[in-house]
Design a protein around this motif. Structure first.
Motif, mmCIF file in Angstrom:
data_model
loop_
_atom_site.group_PDB
_atom_site.id
_atom_site.type_symbol
_atom_site.label_atom_id
_atom_site.label_comp_id
_atom_site.label_asym_id
_atom_site.label_seq_id
_atom_site.Cartn_x
_atom_site.Cartn_y
_atom_site.Cartn_z
ATOM 1 N N THR A 108 45.463 43.773 37.353
ATOM 2 C CA THR A 108 46.647 43.740 38.210
ATOM 3 C C THR A 108 47.204 42.327 38.267
ATOM 4 N N SER A 109 48.416 42.150 37.805
ATOM 5 C CA SER A 109 49.026 40.823 37.748
ATOM 6 C C SER A 109 49.452 40.366 39.136
ATOM 7 N N GLY A 165 41.105 39.063 30.889
ATOM 8 C CA GLY A 165 39.990 39.971 31.087
ATOM 9 C C GLY A 165 40.068 40.656 32.433
ATOM 10 N N GLY A 166 41.087 40.331 33.167
ATOM 11 C CA GLY A 166 41.344 40.870 34.492
ATOM 12 C C GLY A 166 42.597 40.218 35.012
ATOM 13 N N GLY A 167 42.991 40.608 36.223
ATOM 14 C CA GLY A 167 44.099 39.928 36.871
ATOM 15 C C GLY A 167 43.617 38.654 37.547
ATOM 16 N N PRO A 168 44.491 37.982 38.300
ATOM 17 C CA PRO A 168 44.095 36.722 38.933
ATOM 18 C C PRO A 168 42.945 36.857 39.918
ATOM 19 N N LEU A 169 42.816 37.985 40.579
ATOM 20 C CA LEU A 169 41.725 38.150 41.547
ATOM 21 C C LEU A 169 40.382 38.234 40.834
ATOM 22 N N TYR A 170 40.271 39.130 39.868
ATOM 23 C CA TYR A 170 39.002 39.291 39.151
ATOM 24 C C TYR A 170 38.643 38.015 38.389
#
Length: 283
Positions: free
Chosen positions: A94-95, A150-155
């Motif tokens: 999720t961006s 590999g994920g959005g900013p949170l991950y």
């Protein structure tokens, strides 16, 4: 059996990579304790392995549950040689632009509580036993701890945090406890998303990762969960990894060596060397 009489505690060991780790460590002769949120998965593990595995149902965000897992492990097997903080959740890439403003606080707290705080609590709960055994910690990281997308900013932020955590704990727990990390790549598992983003019922297995990674990885395919377990066995085996602490192993199919114009630079090696094409897995 390289780990005969060793004792391993794994968080999130009921499925996916965690379950593959349980299978591998038992096969290597170890006793294993598992902290997992699923009652059914814990029952299945104990049914499959009997006295070789003890299961604890709990939440990695709870210090009480982490301490229960540590005490149950010591009570059952007498010690803890290796702790593997492994439980995690994903943000489905999720961006920032797609993160709803009204859920950012809740989503941030949820993913950091599981992916980072869960690791810190696990080490804290097991620390007396780990110091007593001169043991080690092996943190599951991700390719997202080193590279974007590999994920959005949170991950991605949580996995970069775990990289820093490995280094800080390796320093702070020396010379009694070694701390290392394994940066695994894509895997077809039951990794779930954030409840706060209404993703808790989604599984990464729904994504055709194998197809996506076939042309994105230098090794030419997505590894299965079992193929990642050898790195953990290496770090857990005292005779093999005594010098290793603060080490971060990129174990992700070669993401860091992808070329600018081509993922794989040796596609034509078989033809150049007149070698017949066989098993692409190298067997």
């Amino acid at each position: 059996m390289r780990l005969k009489d060793e004792v391993i505690l794994i968080t999130g060991g009921g499925s996916g990579l965690g379950r593959a780790l349980v299978d591998r460590f038992v096969a290597e002769g170890a006793k294993v304790a598992v902290l997992d949120k699923s009652v059914d998965r814990i029952r299945q593990l104990e049914s499959d392995y009997g006295k070789d595995v003890v299961g604890i149902v709990g939440d990695v965000r709870s210090m009480e549950d982490q301490k229960l897992a540590a005490s149950r492990c010591v009570s059952a097997f007498g010690k803890i040689d290796t702790l593997i903080p492994n439980a995690g959740i994903w943000d489905y890439n999720t961006s920032l632009a797609d993160l709803p403003e009204d859920t950012i606080d809740e989503a941030f707290d949820e993913i950091f509580q599981v992916n980072v705080k869960g690791y810190i609590l696990a080490v804290k709960a097991c620390l007396p036993a780990l110091v007593a055994s001169r043991g080690n910690v092996i943190c599951t990281i991700s390719n997202a701890g080193f590279y974007p997308n590999g994920g959005g900013p949170l991950y991605t932020a949580t996995k970069h945090a775990v990289v820093g955590l490995v280094r800080e704990l390796a320093y702070g727990l020396a010379p009694y406890v070694r701390v290392n990390g394994v940066g695994v790549g894509g895997i077809n598992t039951d990794l779930r998303g954030l409840s706060s983003l209404k993703m808790s019922e989604r599984s990464i297995s729904e994504i055709p990762l194998a197809e996506l990674l076939q042309d994105a990885l230098p090794i030419g395919r997505m590894p299965n969960p079992e193929e990642y377990t050898g790195a953990y066995v290496f770090f857990a085996t005292r005779s093999d990894s005594a010098p290793a602490t603060g080490a971060l192993l990129n174990f992700d199919g070669g993401m860091g060596v992808r070329g600018l114009f081509s993922t794989v630079g040796g596609k034509d090696l078989l033809e150049k060397l007149n070698i017949e094409r066989g098993d692409e897995n190298g067997h």
